[in-house]
Design an enzyme around this catalytic site. Sequence first.
Site, PDB file in Angstrom:
ATOM      1  N   ALA A  61       0.851  -1.191   0.000  1.00  0.00           N
ATOM      2  CA  ALA A  61       0.000   0.000   0.000  1.00  0.00           C
ATOM      3  C   ALA A  61       0.888   1.242   0.000  1.00  0.00           C
ATOM      4  O   ALA A  61       2.051   1.189   0.411  1.00  0.00           O
ATOM      5  CB  ALA A  61      -0.885  -0.016   1.241  1.00  0.00           C
ATOM      6  N   GLY A 101       0.946  -5.087   1.189  1.00  0.00           N
ATOM      7  CA  GLY A 101      -0.168  -5.211   0.258  1.00  0.00           C
ATOM      8  C   GLY A 101       0.262  -5.895  -1.036  1.00  0.00           C
ATOM      9  O   GLY A 101      -0.559  -6.522  -1.725  1.00  0.00           O
ATOM     10  N   GLU A 104      -0.069  -9.452  -0.288  1.00  0.00           N
ATOM     11  CA  GLU A 104      -1.517  -9.741  -0.191  1.00  0.00           C
ATOM     12  C   GLU A 104      -2.117  -9.880  -1.592  1.00  0.00           C
ATOM     13  O   GLU A 104      -2.960 -10.738  -1.845  1.00  0.00           O
ATOM     14  CB  GLU A 104      -2.223  -8.620   0.575  1.00  0.00           C
ATOM     15  CG  GLU A 104      -1.827  -8.608   2.050  1.00  0.00           C
ATOM     16  CD  GLU A 104      -2.503  -7.501   2.842  1.00  0.00           C
ATOM     17  OE1 GLU A 104      -2.341  -6.331   2.451  1.00  0.00           O
ATOM     18  OE2 GLU A 104      -3.180  -7.802   3.826  1.00  0.00           O
ATOM     19  N   GLU A 124       4.347  -4.835   7.604  1.00  0.00           N
ATOM     20  CA  GLU A 124       3.393  -3.880   8.185  1.00  0.00           C
ATOM     21  C   GLU A 124       3.635  -3.616   9.669  1.00  0.00           C
ATOM     22  O   GLU A 124       3.424  -2.505  10.158  1.00  0.00           O
ATOM     23  CB  GLU A 124       1.953  -4.392   8.021  1.00  0.00           C
ATOM     24  CG  GLU A 124       1.374  -4.229   6.625  1.00  0.00           C
ATOM     25  CD  GLU A 124       1.643  -5.421   5.734  1.00  0.00           C
ATOM     26  OE1 GLU A 124       2.592  -6.186   6.017  1.00  0.00           O
ATOM     27  OE2 GLU A 124       0.912  -5.598   4.746  1.00  0.00           O
TER      28      GLU A 124
HETATM   29  C1  3H9 Z   1       0.550  -2.112   3.551  1.00  0.00           C
HETATM   30  O1  3H9 Z   1       0.776  -2.657   2.519  1.00  0.00           O
HETATM   31  C2  3H9 Z   1      -0.771  -2.190   4.318  1.00  0.00           C
HETATM   32  C3  3H9 Z   1      -1.700  -3.265   3.844  1.00  0.00           C
HETATM   33  O2  3H9 Z   1      -1.338  -4.508   4.373  1.00  0.00           O
HETATM   34  C4  3H9 Z   1      -3.097  -3.008   4.305  1.00  0.00           C
HETATM   35  C5  3H9 Z   1      -3.676  -1.673   4.006  1.00  0.00           C
HETATM   36  C6  3H9 Z   1      -5.156  -1.620   4.180  1.00  0.00           C
HETATM   37  N1  3H9 Z   1       4.591   3.543  -0.055  1.00  0.00           N
HETATM   38  O3  3H9 Z   1      13.280   2.156   0.552  1.00  0.00           O
HETATM   39  P1  3H9 Z   1      13.676   2.797  -0.715  1.00  0.00           P
HETATM   40  C7  3H9 Z   1       9.309   5.027  -1.288  1.00  0.00           C
HETATM   41  S1  3H9 Z   1       1.681  -1.113   4.275  1.00  0.00           S
HETATM   42  C8  3H9 Z   1       5.039   4.753  -0.381  1.00  0.00           C
HETATM   43  O4  3H9 Z   1      14.681   3.864  -0.655  1.00  0.00           O
HETATM   44  P2  3H9 Z   1      14.857   0.325  -1.661  1.00  0.00           P
HETATM   45  C9  3H9 Z   1      10.385   5.409  -0.267  1.00  0.00           C
HETATM   46  O5  3H9 Z   1       9.884   6.323   0.675  1.00  0.00           O
HETATM   47  C10 3H9 Z   1       3.067  -1.122   3.189  1.00  0.00           C
HETATM   48  N2  3H9 Z   1       6.326   5.009  -0.665  1.00  0.00           N
HETATM   49  O6  3H9 Z   1      14.113   1.719  -1.836  1.00  0.00           O
HETATM   50  C11 3H9 Z   1      11.437   6.010  -1.167  1.00  0.00           C
HETATM   51  O7  3H9 Z   1      11.032   7.333  -1.462  1.00  0.00           O
HETATM   52  P3  3H9 Z   1      12.116   8.496  -1.591  1.00  0.00           P
HETATM   53  C12 3H9 Z   1       3.861  -2.339   3.389  1.00  0.00           C
HETATM   54  C13 3H9 Z   1       7.169   3.982  -0.608  1.00  0.00           C
HETATM   55  O8  3H9 Z   1      15.098  -0.165  -3.012  1.00  0.00           O
HETATM   56  C14 3H9 Z   1      11.327   5.199  -2.466  1.00  0.00           C
HETATM   57  O9  3H9 Z   1      10.033   4.606  -2.418  1.00  0.00           O
HETATM   58  N3  3H9 Z   1       5.077  -2.252   2.614  1.00  0.00           N
HETATM   59  C15 3H9 Z   1       6.777   2.693  -0.270  1.00  0.00           C
HETATM   60  O10 3H9 Z   1      15.998   0.481  -0.729  1.00  0.00           O
HETATM   61  C16 3H9 Z   1      12.361   4.112  -2.569  1.00  0.00           C
HETATM   62  O11 3H9 Z   1      12.338   3.349  -1.380  1.00  0.00           O
HETATM   63  C17 3H9 Z   1       6.253  -1.887   3.139  1.00  0.00           C
HETATM   64  O12 3H9 Z   1       6.357  -1.645   4.306  1.00  0.00           O
HETATM   65  C18 3H9 Z   1       5.406   2.485   0.013  1.00  0.00           C
HETATM   66  N4  3H9 Z   1       4.926   1.279   0.329  1.00  0.00           N
HETATM   67  O13 3H9 Z   1      13.827  -0.618  -0.912  1.00  0.00           O
HETATM   68  C19 3H9 Z   1       7.399  -1.818   2.193  1.00  0.00           C
HETATM   69  N5  3H9 Z   1       7.848   1.873  -0.276  1.00  0.00           N
HETATM   70  O14 3H9 Z   1      12.969   8.105  -2.769  1.00  0.00           O
HETATM   71  C20 3H9 Z   1       8.092  -0.505   2.350  1.00  0.00           C
HETATM   72  C21 3H9 Z   1       8.892   2.634  -0.636  1.00  0.00           C
HETATM   73  O15 3H9 Z   1      11.256   9.695  -1.815  1.00  0.00           O
HETATM   74  N6  3H9 Z   1       9.192  -0.327   1.429  1.00  0.00           N
HETATM   75  N7  3H9 Z   1       8.496   3.904  -0.833  1.00  0.00           N
HETATM   76  O16 3H9 Z   1      12.873   8.515  -0.287  1.00  0.00           O
HETATM   77  C22 3H9 Z   1      10.383  -0.928   1.592  1.00  0.00           C
HETATM   78  O17 3H9 Z   1      10.619  -1.697   2.504  1.00  0.00           O
HETATM   79  C23 3H9 Z   1      11.460  -0.581   0.608  1.00  0.00           C
HETATM   80  O18 3H9 Z   1      11.107   0.642   0.013  1.00  0.00           O
HETATM   81  C24 3H9 Z   1      11.684  -1.628  -0.511  1.00  0.00           C
HETATM   82  C25 3H9 Z   1      12.665  -1.037  -1.549  1.00  0.00           C
HETATM   83  C26 3H9 Z   1      12.287  -2.862   0.136  1.00  0.00           C
HETATM   84  C27 3H9 Z   1      10.397  -1.964  -1.212  1.00  0.00           C
END
Ligand code: 3H9
Length: 710
Positions: A61, A101, A104, A124
């Site tokens: 998400a 998500g 999911e 999450e």
């Molecule tokens: C969810 O899914 C809830 C659901 O279960 C239910 C809902 C009802 N959203 O980390 P990076 C941005 S909760 C928005 O440097 P990497 C991040 O801020 C979500 N933005 O890259 C950054 O922006 P900036 C569950 C996001 O290659 C840019 O993308 N998911 C999101 O080192 C690059 O990110 C997570 O918790 C996002 N979901 O790592 C996963 N994700 O360049 C969260 C990233 O402006 N994400 N951004 O600073 C991560 O763990 C890492 O970003 C990932 C890539 C491993 C994917």
Amino acid sequence: MAQYRVVSGSVALITIQNPPVNALRAAVREGLFNAIKRASSDPQVRSVVLSGHNGTFCGGADIKEFGNVSLPGPHLVEVFQLMEDLVKPVVAAIEGFALGGGLELALACHYRIGHSKARVGFPEVNLGLFPGAGGSQRLPRLVGVPAALDIIITGRHVAAGEALKLGLLDKVIDQNTVDAAVTFAKSVEGKPLDNHRLGNRPCPPLENMDAFFEEAMKRVHSRARGAVAPITCVQAVRGAATLPFHKGMELEKMLLGTLFNSAQAQASQYCFFAERAGARWSMPSGARWDTCKAKPIGTAAVIGLGTMGRGITVALARAGLSVVAVETQEHQLAEAQRAVSRMLKGGGRVSYSPDLQAAAEVDLVVEAVFEDMAIKEKIFKQLSEVCKPGTLLTTNTSTLDIDRLASCTRDPQLVVGMHFFAPAHIMRLLEVVYGPRSSPEAVATAMQLGKRMGKVSVAVGNCTGFVGNRMLKPYLEQANFLLEEGATPELVDAALEEFGFPMGVFKMSDLSGLDVGWRVRKEEGLTGPGVTAGQPMRIRHSRRYSPLGDLMCEEGRYGQKTGSGWYLYDKPGGRVARSDPWLRNFLEQYRARHGLVARRISQQEVLERCLYALINEGFRVLEDGIAASPQNIDAIYVFGYSWPKHRGGPMFYASQVGLARVLEGLNHYHQAHPDVPHLEPCSLLRRLVASGSPPIDKWSEVVKGHRSQL
Ligand code: 3H9
């Protein structure tokens, strides 16, 4: 946002396109919803492959959308149900990440094919949530309750190989994942899907289910340190194990409702962005992350192989650098060599030398010797002569003046601080300290190296203690004053541990060694031979001073290493802290000697005095321009000082408590203790309150206005 095309005659290939991580923002959800409907009604289509653009399946998400009270567009649960109900097989082609998500979404597909380098997971819990769009109900049905609970509670990334073993993935391949998924989709066209709809399946049975969940809940309670999300994870998975799918989904919705806009979720999500904010660093000169280029670094030398030097060597070697580890004391060198090899498990490119000359050809040096200015100055002088021109000279000092060290070198612009936290190969934080003469290129290079080591790197200005240790000082000071006034180490530690710190301040001091601070205070002339005769014991520089820590050291009580400190341990090096009757007597005698009357101290007072004093110093750090933003301070505290993530870091915590309340608290305590300048509210805090306590992301405007007045 969700590209649709028909390939191989009958396969609808839907590709999510929302760089950089294909997060499921409203337009993506809408795009997916429409694409699935189209695939459903398209007579040519007999199967569907779902993939993500640019080698990433989906990062979940969109966390940036979470602040909104009601999310626009179709809800994820609705999109996923539509997909699961489709009568044509849907195959997820997972490259890169399928997280939150994103996983999911993959679980709502009927089959999952992953690349061997793919990673899946439910992070999450780190955002103060749990997989609340069907994930908590579908995963246990696929992999069983114990494995699902582990994945959901830890938030860990699961590698493709393990996911295959768990049955989370149906197939793992090394080649083009989308091509493989298309071939696979064609092979299952027209086959029955019922057993592949996880919502239709019961959870695999679990023996002793009640005992299992009771035990899980106990474990989570003891580790969560007040965080609610991990507890909710257990409740939701229990629902999956005991309820029919639709009832489980209702429970999931209800539980998510309690968390979604909670203070803890907001704090944890703030930390997610604060962790990344450090990468966009800037210096007072205007130099910035996006205008400065880092120098390529292939080789490094570490000088001094005590505990810190060894950890730093490991961190650098793991980042792929070729490292020369230098230690002049032979026995220490041999011991360090064994310890580093053990930690690296035989990997890494590390050579050892007793001679500084070995650093002659390296691109970067990290000095990690004893915290003594004279020794460090000598080493920097030598390094400046020995190293090739252009070598970056960095120091792991935790408090000393970077600029003074730079003065000992030929090229002061090449000197920066790289302040690691123990254990250096594990702790995520790196403070990159720039002095007035450090070049932007040197800062960019240290920041880039921090990233290579997987650190959360924050660029900070040069002052005693930089950001982290500077703010820690008033915190430690308050803890000691509270003992003088009637508290015990147990009381203070319990309050802080209940707040969420893994260890209270006194247990932490015992672990790090009381002699470290004692040595620093001796250097500062606060104790020891440097103190002018006749000075009252509890006053230094006209301020209140607590000599308690000094007295403990004079008794030989250095903490865990000597078997006694603020607590008693079963042996030198012991880890289990026990209350010590000696200390109670010692405190009573101390109070009697100084005419102090012990009073009852509440946990609230402990928290307010320790934390508000630390926060107040945080405002001073911002005011002085030592940290560029409150987010940077918070990242330092969460990743270097174990501040509980669900409290968002000290500055975020202050904003949640309310700046006016923090100000009022400080005023109150300063009136009661006028001889403690750290309790006097700083002018930035006053100004923020006077400007109506703006939200934390607007503080910088008040800081700027403040600086221009100086
Ligand atoms: C969810 O899914 C809830 C659901 O279960 C239910 C809902 C009802 N959203 O980390 P990076 C941005 S909760 C928005 O440097 P990497 C991040 O801020 C979500 N933005 O890259 C950054 O922006 P900036 C569950 C996001 O290659 C840019 O993308 N998911 C999101 O080192 C690059 O990110 C997570 O918790 C996002 N979901 O790592 C996963 N994700 O360049 C969260 C990233 O402006 N994400 N951004 O600073 C991560 O763990 C890492 O970003 C990932 C890539 C491993 C994917």
